[in-house]
Design a protein around this motif. Sequence first.
Motif, PDB file in Angstrom:
ATOM      1  N   ARG A 200     -11.266  50.185 -44.625  1.00 20.24           N
ATOM      2  CA  ARG A 200     -11.316  51.610 -44.947  1.00 20.24           C
ATOM      3  C   ARG A 200     -10.142  52.018 -45.828  1.00 20.24           C
ATOM      4  O   ARG A 200      -9.072  51.430 -45.761  1.00 20.24           O
ATOM      5  N   LEU A 201     -10.353  53.040 -46.632  1.00 18.77           N
ATOM      6  CA  LEU A 201      -9.290  53.608 -47.455  1.00 18.77           C
ATOM      7  C   LEU A 201      -8.539  54.633 -46.609  1.00 18.77           C
ATOM      8  O   LEU A 201      -9.067  55.700 -46.290  1.00 18.77           O
ATOM      9  N   ILE A 202      -7.301  54.289 -46.251  1.00 21.05           N
ATOM     10  CA  ILE A 202      -6.509  55.139 -45.365  1.00 21.05           C
ATOM     11  C   ILE A 202      -5.782  56.226 -46.146  1.00 21.05           C
ATOM     12  O   ILE A 202      -5.688  57.372 -45.705  1.00 21.05           O
ATOM     13  N   ALA A 203      -5.241  55.870 -47.308  1.00 23.74           N
ATOM     14  CA  ALA A 203      -4.463  56.840 -48.083  1.00 23.74           C
ATOM     15  C   ALA A 203      -4.583  56.527 -49.565  1.00 23.74           C
ATOM     16  O   ALA A 203      -4.750  55.376 -49.973  1.00 23.74           O
ATOM     17  N   ASP A 204      -4.483  57.565 -50.379  1.00 22.49           N
ATOM     18  CA  ASP A 204      -4.560  57.451 -51.833  1.00 22.49           C
ATOM     19  C   ASP A 204      -3.620  58.500 -52.412  1.00 22.49           C
ATOM     20  O   ASP A 204      -3.810  59.703 -52.198  1.00 22.49           O
ATOM     21  N   GLY A 205      -2.575  58.044 -53.121  1.00 20.43           N
ATOM     22  CA  GLY A 205      -1.628  59.003 -53.664  1.00 20.43           C
ATOM     23  C   GLY A 205      -0.534  58.318 -54.452  1.00 20.43           C
ATOM     24  O   GLY A 205      -0.642  57.134 -54.797  1.00 20.43           O
ATOM     25  N   PRO A 206       0.550  59.041 -54.758  1.00 22.17           N
ATOM     26  CA  PRO A 206       1.678  58.436 -55.484  1.00 22.17           C
ATOM     27  C   PRO A 206       2.171  57.181 -54.781  1.00 22.17           C
ATOM     28  O   PRO A 206       2.259  57.139 -53.549  1.00 22.17           O
TER      29      PRO A 206
ATOM     30  N   SER B 269      -1.830  52.911 -63.333  1.00 23.29           N
ATOM     31  CA  SER B 269      -1.617  51.600 -62.718  1.00 23.29           C
ATOM     32  C   SER B 269      -1.647  51.827 -61.213  1.00 23.29           C
ATOM     33  O   SER B 269      -0.842  52.589 -60.666  1.00 23.29           O
ATOM     34  N   ILE B 270      -2.594  51.182 -60.549  1.00 19.76           N
ATOM     35  CA  ILE B 270      -2.900  51.477 -59.153  1.00 19.76           C
ATOM     36  C   ILE B 270      -2.673  50.231 -58.300  1.00 19.76           C
ATOM     37  O   ILE B 270      -3.258  49.169 -58.554  1.00 19.76           O
ATOM     38  N   GLY B 271      -1.828  50.350 -57.302  1.00 19.17           N
ATOM     39  CA  GLY B 271      -1.598  49.262 -56.371  1.00 19.17           C
ATOM     40  C   GLY B 271      -2.519  49.388 -55.170  1.00 19.17           C
ATOM     41  O   GLY B 271      -2.824  50.497 -54.724  1.00 19.17           O
ATOM     42  N   ILE B 272      -2.990  48.254 -54.672  1.00 19.50           N
ATOM     43  CA  ILE B 272      -3.817  48.235 -53.461  1.00 19.50           C
ATOM     44  C   ILE B 272      -3.043  47.465 -52.401  1.00 19.50           C
ATOM     45  O   ILE B 272      -2.725  46.289 -52.583  1.00 19.50           O
ATOM     46  N   ILE B 273      -2.710  48.136 -51.310  1.00 23.79           N
ATOM     47  CA  ILE B 273      -1.876  47.541 -50.274  1.00 23.79           C
ATOM     48  C   ILE B 273      -2.618  47.501 -48.952  1.00 23.79           C
ATOM     49  O   ILE B 273      -3.636  48.174 -48.763  1.00 23.79           O
ATOM     50  N   GLY B 274      -2.104  46.704 -48.040  1.00 30.99           N
ATOM     51  CA  GLY B 274      -2.710  46.573 -46.725  1.00 30.99           C
ATOM     52  C   GLY B 274      -2.459  45.185 -46.174  1.00 30.99           C
ATOM     53  O   GLY B 274      -2.107  44.256 -46.905  1.00 30.99           O
TER      54      GLY B 274
ATOM     55  N   ASP C 293       0.052  51.934 -71.307  1.00 24.57           N
ATOM     56  CA  ASP C 293       0.348  52.832 -72.415  1.00 24.57           C
ATOM     57  C   ASP C 293      -0.698  52.749 -73.517  1.00 24.57           C
ATOM     58  O   ASP C 293      -0.864  53.691 -74.303  1.00 24.57           O
ATOM     59  N   GLU C 294      -1.399  51.613 -73.587  1.00 24.35           N
ATOM     60  CA  GLU C 294      -2.448  51.441 -74.590  1.00 24.35           C
ATOM     61  C   GLU C 294      -3.795  51.918 -74.067  1.00 24.35           C
ATOM     62  O   GLU C 294      -4.847  51.458 -74.501  1.00 24.35           O
ATOM     63  N   ALA C 295      -3.756  52.854 -73.139  1.00 24.85           N
ATOM     64  CA  ALA C 295      -4.961  53.496 -72.592  1.00 24.85           C
ATOM     65  C   ALA C 295      -5.798  52.533 -71.766  1.00 24.85           C
ATOM     66  O   ALA C 295      -7.023  52.611 -71.749  1.00 24.85           O
ATOM     67  N   GLY C 296      -5.131  51.614 -71.066  1.00 24.14           N
ATOM     68  CA  GLY C 296      -5.832  50.743 -70.143  1.00 24.14           C
ATOM     69  C   GLY C 296      -5.604  51.204 -68.710  1.00 24.14           C
ATOM     70  O   GLY C 296      -4.792  52.087 -68.441  1.00 24.14           O
ATOM     71  N   THR C 297      -6.346  50.604 -67.790  1.00 23.82           N
ATOM     72  CA  THR C 297      -6.183  50.883 -66.366  1.00 23.82           C
ATOM     73  C   THR C 297      -5.842  49.574 -65.673  1.00 23.82           C
ATOM     74  O   THR C 297      -6.479  48.557 -65.938  1.00 23.82           O
ATOM     75  N   VAL C 298      -4.848  49.606 -64.798  1.00 17.42           N
ATOM     76  CA  VAL C 298      -4.369  48.390 -64.146  1.00 17.42           C
ATOM     77  C   VAL C 298      -4.472  48.543 -62.631  1.00 17.42           C
ATOM     78  O   VAL C 298      -4.046  49.560 -62.075  1.00 17.42           O
ATOM     79  N   PHE C 299      -5.053  47.521 -61.983  1.00 14.30           N
ATOM     80  CA  PHE C 299      -5.057  47.429 -60.522  1.00 14.30           C
ATOM     81  C   PHE C 299      -4.216  46.227 -60.125  1.00 14.30           C
ATOM     82  O   PHE C 299      -4.350  45.149 -60.708  1.00 14.30           O
ATOM     83  N   VAL C 300      -3.355  46.402 -59.124  1.00 16.15           N
ATOM     84  CA  VAL C 300      -2.513  45.310 -58.641  1.00 16.15           C
ATOM     85  C   VAL C 300      -2.666  45.207 -57.128  1.00 16.15           C
ATOM     86  O   VAL C 300      -2.398  46.167 -56.406  1.00 16.15           O
TER      87      VAL C 300
ATOM     88  N   TRP D 140      -4.174  52.533 -49.911  1.00 18.54           N
ATOM     89  CA  TRP D 140      -3.841  51.805 -48.690  1.00 18.54           C
ATOM     90  C   TRP D 140      -5.142  51.504 -47.958  1.00 18.54           C
ATOM     91  O   TRP D 140      -5.859  52.409 -47.535  1.00 18.54           O
ATOM     92  N   MET D 141      -5.439  50.185 -47.808  1.00 19.12           N
ATOM     93  CA  MET D 141      -6.641  49.750 -47.110  1.00 19.12           C
ATOM     94  C   MET D 141      -6.282  49.234 -45.723  1.00 19.12           C
ATOM     95  O   MET D 141      -5.249  48.572 -45.538  1.00 19.12           O
ATOM     96  N   ASP D 142      -7.130  49.502 -44.762  1.00 26.64           N
ATOM     97  CA  ASP D 142      -6.941  48.966 -43.411  1.00 26.64           C
ATOM     98  C   ASP D 142      -8.309  48.794 -42.765  1.00 26.64           C
ATOM     99  O   ASP D 142      -9.094  49.753 -42.674  1.00 26.64           O
TER     100      ASP D 142
END
Length: 285
Positions: free
Chosen positions: A252-258, A84-89, A223-230, A247-249
Amino acid sequence: MLPESTATAGQEAPEPKPSVVVSHVDIVYEVYGAKRGRPAAPTDEENGLRIVERFLGEREEKLGHVQKVHAVRDVSFVANVGESIGIIGRNGSGKSTLLRAIAGLIPPTSGSVWLSGEPALLGVNAILLGDLTGERNIMIGGQALGLSPKEVRSRFDDIVEFSGIGDFVYMPMKAYSSGMGARLRFAISTAKSPDILMVDEALATGDADFKARSSERIKQIRDEAGTVFVVSHSNNTIKDMCTRALWMDKGRLIADGPADDVVAEYQKTFPQKKTTKSAAKPIES
């Protein structure tokens, strides 16, 4: 390593299975804007002639110019099944544009997007059939997800209960508040666990109970083997619902991690509130 309950001596964790690959994606918009024209003509007749000239294309230089907006710049990453991946900025950073490119709604100007399954984009601004009732929208939306009419009917009560709209389900959706529409949209979109679920600010609407249920539903999909973007402006939402953050700014992609680490770095870019300490009073003798 695998969890202790499933790992055995000598076993290694299984290789992650990619579900989304974004490779050097650029997205450029063309925005058409009008140039400043000459002052209004002294007579209505001359003004009318100028309008005719413009629409006939006899003075193309007065139609305006094209401005290019580089919304996403050379973004690359790999998302794996079960993440599950959050996109912030900040506003205008390219978050929603990137999400729509992953969903296949915006073709990249350059670069490529590869998906291993069917994406489902859930956004507050998605078009609703306002003249139809919530009931009809559930039937249409469920079948659009690939459910049969029988399957939609069997899940109808659960969808209504999850959305919390009650008897409003039998009223036209144009009578709904934005929050009611967002909740019903989320309930419909997650009636069938999609391979790739993309949520664009939809969880910002609703009370604490709905947010908790939404969070649990996202965990279930993962948990059902899906991928989630928020995509969200709420850092707490990203930390609570996501295991990873992008983290977008300025495109551009500034950071990618936990998620916790990336959000912490992002928060450092905001002005810090100054705390003022009250001056100590002198001790009177």
